[in-house]
Structures are given as C-alpha cells and as structure tokens.
Design a protein around this motif. Structure first.
Motif, PDB file in Angstrom:
ATOM      1  N   PHE A 119       0.785  -1.458  -0.016  1.00 24.84           N
ATOM      2  CA  PHE A 119      -0.224  -0.060  -0.161  1.00 24.84           C
ATOM      3  C   PHE A 119       0.688   1.280   0.064  1.00 24.84           C
ATOM      4  CE2 PHE A 119      -2.005   3.660   1.889  1.00 24.84           C
ATOM      5  CZ  PHE A 119      -3.499   3.684   1.300  1.00 24.84           C
ATOM      6  N   VAL A 120       2.056   1.305   0.957  1.00 26.37           N
ATOM      7  CA  VAL A 120       2.981   2.377   0.950  1.00 26.37           C
ATOM      8  C   VAL A 120       3.530   2.977   0.198  1.00 26.37           C
ATOM      9  CG1 VAL A 120       4.540   3.268   2.411  1.00 26.37           C
ATOM     10  CG2 VAL A 120       2.763   2.266   3.695  1.00 26.37           C
ATOM     11  N   LYS A 121       4.207   1.050  -1.209  1.00 27.15           N
ATOM     12  CA  LYS A 121       4.617   1.454  -2.211  1.00 27.15           C
ATOM     13  C   LYS A 121       3.492   2.185  -2.758  1.00 27.15           C
ATOM     14  CE  LYS A 121       7.242  -1.099  -5.154  1.00 27.15           C
ATOM     15  NZ  LYS A 121       8.289  -2.128  -5.080  1.00 27.15           N
ATOM     16  N   VAL A 122       2.244   2.255  -3.112  1.00 29.53           N
ATOM     17  CA  VAL A 122       1.519   2.134  -4.616  1.00 29.53           C
ATOM     18  C   VAL A 122       1.216   3.744  -4.242  1.00 29.53           C
ATOM     19  CG1 VAL A 122      -0.893   2.469  -4.318  1.00 29.53           C
ATOM     20  CG2 VAL A 122      -0.201   0.433  -4.878  1.00 29.53           C
ATOM     21  N   ILE A 123       0.462   4.185  -2.636  1.00 23.23           N
ATOM     22  CA  ILE A 123       0.217   5.423  -2.538  1.00 23.23           C
ATOM     23  C   ILE A 123       1.899   6.706  -3.486  1.00 23.23           C
ATOM     24  CG2 ILE A 123      -1.244   5.182  -1.399  1.00 23.23           C
ATOM     25  CD1 ILE A 123       0.274   6.120   1.267  1.00 23.23           C
ATOM     26  N   PHE A 124       2.998   6.053  -2.341  1.00 23.63           N
ATOM     27  CA  PHE A 124       4.355   6.814  -2.609  1.00 23.63           C
ATOM     28  C   PHE A 124       4.188   6.841  -4.100  1.00 23.63           C
ATOM     29  CE2 PHE A 124       4.885   7.018   1.614  1.00 23.63           C
ATOM     30  CZ  PHE A 124       5.985   7.798   1.750  1.00 23.63           C
ATOM     31  N   GLY A 125       4.125   5.521  -5.309  1.00 23.35           N
ATOM     32  CA  GLY A 125       4.117   6.126  -6.231  1.00 23.35           C
ATOM     33  C   GLY A 125       3.396   6.757  -7.316  1.00 23.35           C
ATOM     34  N   LEU A 126       1.910   6.585  -6.951  1.00 21.93           N
ATOM     35  CA  LEU A 126       1.174   7.832  -6.819  1.00 21.93           C
ATOM     36  C   LEU A 126       1.697   9.218  -6.729  1.00 21.93           C
ATOM     37  CD1 LEU A 126      -2.076   5.629  -6.681  1.00 21.93           C
ATOM     38  CD2 LEU A 126      -0.948   6.108  -9.264  1.00 21.93           C
ATOM     39  N   ASP A 127       2.007   9.728  -5.798  1.00 24.32           N
ATOM     40  CA  ASP A 127       1.589  11.256  -5.411  1.00 24.32           C
ATOM     41  C   ASP A 127       2.752  11.272  -3.991  1.00 24.32           C
ATOM     42  OD1 ASP A 127       1.573  13.600  -4.297  1.00 24.32           O
ATOM     43  OD2 ASP A 127      -0.592  14.071  -4.818  1.00 24.32           O
ATOM     44  N   ARG A 128       3.855  11.253  -4.257  1.00 22.98           N
ATOM     45  CA  ARG A 128       4.720  11.343  -2.859  1.00 22.98           C
ATOM     46  C   ARG A 128       5.102  12.464  -2.368  1.00 22.98           C
ATOM     47  NH1 ARG A 128       9.473   8.679  -2.906  1.00 22.98           N
ATOM     48  NH2 ARG A 128      11.000   8.966  -1.424  1.00 22.98           N
ATOM     49  N   MET A 129       4.571  13.754  -2.255  1.00 19.20           N
ATOM     50  CA  MET A 129       4.650  14.397  -1.362  1.00 19.20           C
ATOM     51  C   MET A 129       2.858  14.201  -0.361  1.00 19.20           C
ATOM     52  SD  MET A 129       6.487  16.325  -1.428  1.00 19.20           S
ATOM     53  CE  MET A 129       6.350  17.870   0.098  1.00 19.20           C
ATOM     54  N   GLU A 130       1.612  14.343  -0.632  1.00 18.08           N
ATOM     55  CA  GLU A 130       0.605  13.783  -0.257  1.00 18.08           C
ATOM     56  C   GLU A 130       0.882  12.320   0.889  1.00 18.08           C
ATOM     57  OE1 GLU A 130      -3.231  14.838   0.243  1.00 18.08           O
ATOM     58  OE2 GLU A 130      -2.098  15.682  -1.390  1.00 18.08           O
ATOM     59  N   SER A 131       2.181  11.413   0.080  1.00 20.45           N
ATOM     60  CA  SER A 131       2.220   9.963   0.489  1.00 20.45           C
ATOM     61  C   SER A 131       3.129  10.226   2.791  1.00 20.45           C
ATOM     62  CB  SER A 131       3.158   8.816  -0.247  1.00 20.45           C
ATOM     63  OG  SER A 131       1.358   8.938  -0.834  1.00 20.45           O
ATOM     64  N   LEU A 132       3.798  11.599   2.535  1.00 21.11           N
ATOM     65  CA  LEU A 132       4.782  11.609   3.095  1.00 21.11           C
ATOM     66  C   LEU A 132       3.749  12.256   3.990  1.00 21.11           C
ATOM     67  CD1 LEU A 132       7.739  13.351   1.191  1.00 21.11           C
ATOM     68  CD2 LEU A 132       7.484  11.343   3.062  1.00 21.11           C
ATOM     69  N   ALA A 133       2.755  13.366   4.337  1.00 22.37           N
ATOM     70  CA  ALA A 133       1.297  13.950   4.964  1.00 22.37           C
ATOM     71  C   ALA A 133       1.279  12.560   5.630  1.00 22.37           C
ATOM     72  CB  ALA A 133       0.971  15.022   4.217  1.00 22.37           C
TER      73      ALA A 133
END
Length: 146
Positions: A119-133
């Motif tokens: 899941f983390v890999k998917v969200i970071f691949g889609l939008d890194r800034m939003e995923s970091l937040a």
C-alpha cells in the motif's frame, strides 16, 4: 525507498508506549507477531493493519478521506484502488508504482492480499508529497528515520 522498512517503522510508531507483548495481546495474537513486523521478518497484511489501527483508536478511514479523498472503508481495497487509480490503466499505474501489472491487478481486484508495504509503495508511486503527509499524520506527527 525501502517500503518494507517504512511499513515496519509505521508499526513501531503506532505501537507507541505499548510493549510488543501488550500490543500482541491487544490484537489477540499468541505469538510475537508485532516483533516480526517491526524487525521486517514478516509483512503486516492490510487486514492486520486495519485491526491494529482500530485497537489503537486510529481512524484510518478518516485519514484516507483527508489525504486521498476516498470516502469509503479502508477494508474495501478494490474500491480504494479504483479511487486511487482514477480510471488510469493498470499498465500506466504499474510503471509509476513499480509493481508488476499482474500483481497490481490481483491486488486491485482483491485476489491477492495486500500488505502495508504494498500500500505504501502504491501511494508513494502515485503522489509522493501527499503520501509523506499521510504517513506523517498516520504516525502521529513523527518523522520516520528513513
């Protein structure tokens, strides 16, 4: 980025002041599953992550709504992925998130159990800034070492 390590660190931060043994009991595990997750010896599957979030009073549904505008339940991976992928092809998403098309299709359809690191890999691949937040708020405003 080592997503397995990020997932392990998320579990550690969510455990907070509880000992691994206390959290294992709270989750209903007889073995030291939390230790294996934190050390990276085992991956935490999404169902166990949802259980963990509920046991520590973390509203995962609200976080998904706040950061990814997903107005559904975290348990509904097919709906969550359909929302996150926003009509883009599996082929295009696969390249962005660096997961094979076959595996991504199985994850998105619920045919393969998703893990927290997937899941983390998917969200970071889609939008890194939003995923970091998202991860920052997920762990209570702490910064993960990796």
């Amino acid at each position: 980025m080592d997503y397995k390590t990020v997932a392990s660190q998320i579990v550690r931060e969510l455990r907070g002041d509880l000992s691994q043994e206390q959290l294992n009991r709270k989750l209903g595990f007889k073995s030291n599953q939390v230790y294996r997750w934190e050390k990276g010896h085992a991956k935490i599957d999404w169902a166990d992550f949802i259980l963990l979030s509920k046991k520590i009073d973390l509203n995962l549904d609200q976080l998904l709504l706040s950061y990814f505008r997903f107005n559904g339940k975290a348990e509904d991976i097919p709906a969550l992925f359909e929302h996150l992928f926003a009509g883009q092809s599996i082929s295009r998403i696969s390249k962005r998130v660096e997961i094979s098309e076959g595996k991504l299709r199985r994850l998105a359809n619920g045919q393969t159990a998703i893990t927290l690191d997937d899941f983390v890999k998917v969200i970071f691949g889609l939008d890194r800034m939003e995923s970091l937040a998202f991860v920052h708020d997920l762990v209570g405003g702490k910064t993960l070492p990796s």
